[in-house]
Design a protein around this motif. Structure first.
Motif: not given
Length: 178
Positions: A6-12, A35-39, A51-56, A76-81
């Protein structure tokens, strides 16, 4: 083993998905919370990398609903912050681990319990400072839609300094052989 990235950075997310697939781990990608909850409802995964930061929105809000869907799911929570406050909050909400971005494949596999700690090589434990600086600059550029002047203001540096740093793209990491 199957997972949900679950990450808003599609490339990553796509890069990580390919790396995990080479290890025999199937994953699906969600670019936002709904989308994450639906899947996850369709097929509860063995693990979720959030990812900690998912857009807004915040990935912290996904921990509890994911845990309700499957009690034994590794989250697992991942974050750049990364910060102590968000690490503590994520564990309080039920995350199993907290990793700073960019998390190496080895550290992700170790957090999932797929790889033993002893097998990790020393350079996998810390990301070199120049690589972190590069990633931070890229994040600022992404947030400002590639505007060098706006990114420089966001980073608190002069535009020309940022341009010089961008010319010095870090290469592959060197391995220390003792």
């Amino acid at each position: 083993m199957n997972g949900l990235l679950i990450d808003d950075d599609e490339l990553y997310a796509r890069t990580l998905q390919r790396s995990l697939a080479r290890r025999g781990i199937d994953t699906r990608i969600a670019l936002n919370a709904s989308e994450a909850l639906e899947l996850a409802r369709q097929q509860p995964p063995d693990f979720a990398l959030v990812d900690l930061k998912l857009g807004e929105s915040s990935g912290l809000q996904l921990i509890e609903p994911l845990r309700e869907l499957r009690e034994d799911m590794r989250i697992l929570l991942v974050t750049g912050y990364a910060s102590v406050a968000t690490a503590v909050e994520s564990i309080k909400r039920g995350a199993d681990d907290y990793l700073p971005k960019p998390a190496s494949l080895t550290s992700i596999l170790r957090a999932l319990g797929v790889e033993k700690s002893e097998a990790a090589e020393p350079e996998d434990t810390m990301t070199p400072l120049h690589r972190l600086e590069w990633e931070h600059i890229q994040q600022a550029l992404a947030e400002t839609d590639g505007n060098i002047s706006a990114a420089a203001r966001l980073l608190g540096m002069h535009r020309r300094s940022l341009q010089r740093k961008l010319l010095k793209r870090p290469g592959p990491e060197r391995r220390n052989i003792d």
